[in-house]
Design a protein around this motif. Structure first.
Motif, PDB file in Angstrom:
ATOM      1  N   UNK A  63       1.137  -1.631   0.539  1.00  0.00           N
ATOM      2  CA  UNK A  63       0.239  -0.021  -0.085  1.00  0.00           C
ATOM      3  C   UNK A  63       0.744   1.454   0.138  1.00  0.00           C
ATOM      4  N   UNK A  64       0.436   2.286  -0.452  1.00  0.00           N
ATOM      5  CA  UNK A  64       1.275   3.774  -0.856  1.00  0.00           C
ATOM      6  C   UNK A  64      -0.407   4.950  -0.386  1.00  0.00           C
ATOM      7  N   UNK A  65       0.328   5.585   0.582  1.00  0.00           N
ATOM      8  CA  UNK A  65      -0.735   6.267   1.495  1.00  0.00           C
ATOM      9  C   UNK A  65      -0.033   7.909   0.788  1.00  0.00           C
ATOM     10  N   UNK A  66      -1.007   8.531   0.282  1.00  0.00           N
ATOM     11  CA  UNK A  66      -1.167  10.344   0.318  1.00  0.00           C
ATOM     12  C   UNK A  66      -1.844  10.965   1.252  1.00  0.00           C
ATOM     13  N   UNK A  67      -1.666  11.703   1.456  1.00  0.00           N
ATOM     14  CA  UNK A  67      -1.197  12.440   3.143  1.00  0.00           C
ATOM     15  C   UNK A  67      -2.084  14.069   2.249  1.00  0.00           C
ATOM     16  N   UNK A  68      -3.567  14.187   2.798  1.00  0.00           N
ATOM     17  CA  UNK A  68      -4.205  15.612   2.680  1.00  0.00           C
ATOM     18  C   UNK A  68      -4.070  15.977   3.469  1.00  0.00           C
ATOM     19  N   UNK A  69      -3.701  17.807   3.552  1.00  0.00           N
ATOM     20  CA  UNK A  69      -3.844  18.263   5.216  1.00  0.00           C
ATOM     21  C   UNK A  69      -5.288  18.506   5.478  1.00  0.00           C
ATOM     22  N   UNK A  70      -6.306  18.178   4.646  1.00  0.00           N
ATOM     23  CA  UNK A  70      -7.685  18.141   4.988  1.00  0.00           C
ATOM     24  C   UNK A  70      -8.154  17.068   6.223  1.00  0.00           C
ATOM     25  N   UNK A  71      -6.984  16.449   6.277  1.00  0.00           N
ATOM     26  CA  UNK A  71      -8.043  15.353   6.886  1.00  0.00           C
ATOM     27  C   UNK A  71      -8.142  14.399   6.300  1.00  0.00           C
ATOM     28  N   UNK A  72      -7.981  14.024   5.017  1.00  0.00           N
ATOM     29  CA  UNK A  72      -8.184  12.637   4.292  1.00  0.00           C
ATOM     30  C   UNK A  72      -6.827  12.606   4.126  1.00  0.00           C
ATOM     31  N   UNK A  73      -6.807  11.165   3.057  1.00  0.00           N
ATOM     32  CA  UNK A  73      -5.571  10.787   2.568  1.00  0.00           C
ATOM     33  C   UNK A  73      -6.089   9.163   1.820  1.00  0.00           C
ATOM     34  N   UNK A  74      -5.732   9.393   1.023  1.00  0.00           N
ATOM     35  CA  UNK A  74      -6.259   8.275  -0.456  1.00  0.00           C
ATOM     36  C   UNK A  74      -4.680   6.898  -0.611  1.00  0.00           C
ATOM     37  N   UNK A  75      -5.582   6.384  -0.193  1.00  0.00           N
ATOM     38  CA  UNK A  75      -4.304   4.763   0.002  1.00  0.00           C
ATOM     39  C   UNK A  75      -4.945   3.619  -1.344  1.00  0.00           C
ATOM     40  N   UNK A  76      -3.671   3.736  -2.056  1.00  0.00           N
ATOM     41  CA  UNK A  76      -3.549   2.713  -3.247  1.00  0.00           C
ATOM     42  C   UNK A  76      -2.691   1.740  -2.742  1.00  0.00           C
ATOM     43  N   UNK A  77      -3.255   0.155  -3.239  1.00  0.00           N
ATOM     44  CA  UNK A  77      -3.170  -0.498  -2.983  1.00  0.00           C
ATOM     45  C   UNK A  77      -2.980  -1.738  -3.767  1.00  0.00           C
ATOM     46  N   UNK A  78      -1.998  -2.670  -3.674  1.00  0.00           N
ATOM     47  CA  UNK A  78      -2.249  -4.125  -4.002  1.00  0.00           C
ATOM     48  C   UNK A  78      -2.318  -4.931  -3.613  1.00  0.00           C
ATOM     49  N   UNK A  79      -3.795  -5.674  -3.136  1.00  0.00           N
ATOM     50  CA  UNK A  79      -4.319  -6.321  -2.130  1.00  0.00           C
ATOM     51  C   UNK A  79      -5.741  -6.402  -3.512  1.00  0.00           C
ATOM     52  N   UNK A  80      -5.191  -7.835  -3.646  1.00  0.00           N
ATOM     53  CA  UNK A  80      -5.741  -8.461  -4.468  1.00  0.00           C
ATOM     54  C   UNK A  80      -7.348  -8.697  -4.236  1.00  0.00           C
ATOM     55  N   UNK A  81      -7.186  -9.276  -3.109  1.00  0.00           N
ATOM     56  CA  UNK A  81      -8.370 -10.243  -2.183  1.00  0.00           C
ATOM     57  C   UNK A  81      -9.767  -8.981  -1.843  1.00  0.00           C
ATOM     58  N   UNK A  82      -8.722  -7.164  -1.497  1.00  0.00           N
ATOM     59  CA  UNK A  82      -9.932  -7.003  -1.767  1.00  0.00           C
ATOM     60  C   UNK A  82     -10.490  -5.907  -2.808  1.00  0.00           C
ATOM     61  N   UNK A  83      -9.496  -5.896  -4.053  1.00  0.00           N
ATOM     62  CA  UNK A  83      -9.783  -5.552  -5.661  1.00  0.00           C
ATOM     63  C   UNK A  83     -11.010  -6.065  -5.880  1.00  0.00           C
ATOM     64  N   UNK A  84     -10.914  -7.700  -6.037  1.00  0.00           N
ATOM     65  CA  UNK A  84     -11.861  -8.864  -6.241  1.00  0.00           C
ATOM     66  C   UNK A  84     -12.818  -8.672  -5.540  1.00  0.00           C
ATOM     67  N   UNK A  85     -13.194  -8.451  -3.855  1.00  0.00           N
ATOM     68  CA  UNK A  85     -13.589  -8.008  -3.496  1.00  0.00           C
ATOM     69  C   UNK A  85     -14.310  -6.798  -3.656  1.00  0.00           C
TER      70      UNK A  85
END
Length: 109
Positions: A63-85
């Motif tokens: 997983x890679x995380x991009x932090x936003x100063x507004x209190x949110x974050x974007x998580x990009x992941x390579x977890x196949x099981x989560x993508x499949x679901x």
């Protein structure tokens, strides 16, 4: 977040991807430590949110995380099981005094 003690290990190489470290290369001192801790905390929260679905150990490099100063974050992941679901992630963070609080919600569409 309390600054990292001078003798404390730098966890960046263990918990961040090369791309995350490169994006933070301009940061130093406490600012860098806070950003490392935020990403570490988000990855731990992600693990807790999707590991039961995945049924396996999930590594920091998935997983890679991009932090936003507004209190949110974007998580990009390579977890196949989560993508499949069809898992959708919502991630937030907040600073409360000296503490950083992160949360990740995993829902299916």
């Amino acid at each position: 977040a309390t600054p990292r003690a001078p003798d404390a290990p730098d966890i960046a190489r263990k918990v961040l991807t090369e791309r995350e470290r490169a994006a933070m290369a301009h940061l130093v001192g406490d600012e860098r430590d806070v950003q490392v801790l935020l990403r570490f905390s988000f990855k731990e929260a992600l693990y807790k949110a999707v590991a039961p679905l995945a049924g396996r150990w999930i590594g920091f490099s998935e997983a890679e995380v991009e932090i936003s100063p507004d209190g949110r974050a974007q998580i990009t992941h390579r977890i196949r099981e989560a993508h499949d679901a069809g898992v959708v992630l919502d991630a937030w963070w907040e600073r409360v005094g000296p503490r950083l609080i992160t949360t990740v919600r995993a829902t299916t569409a």
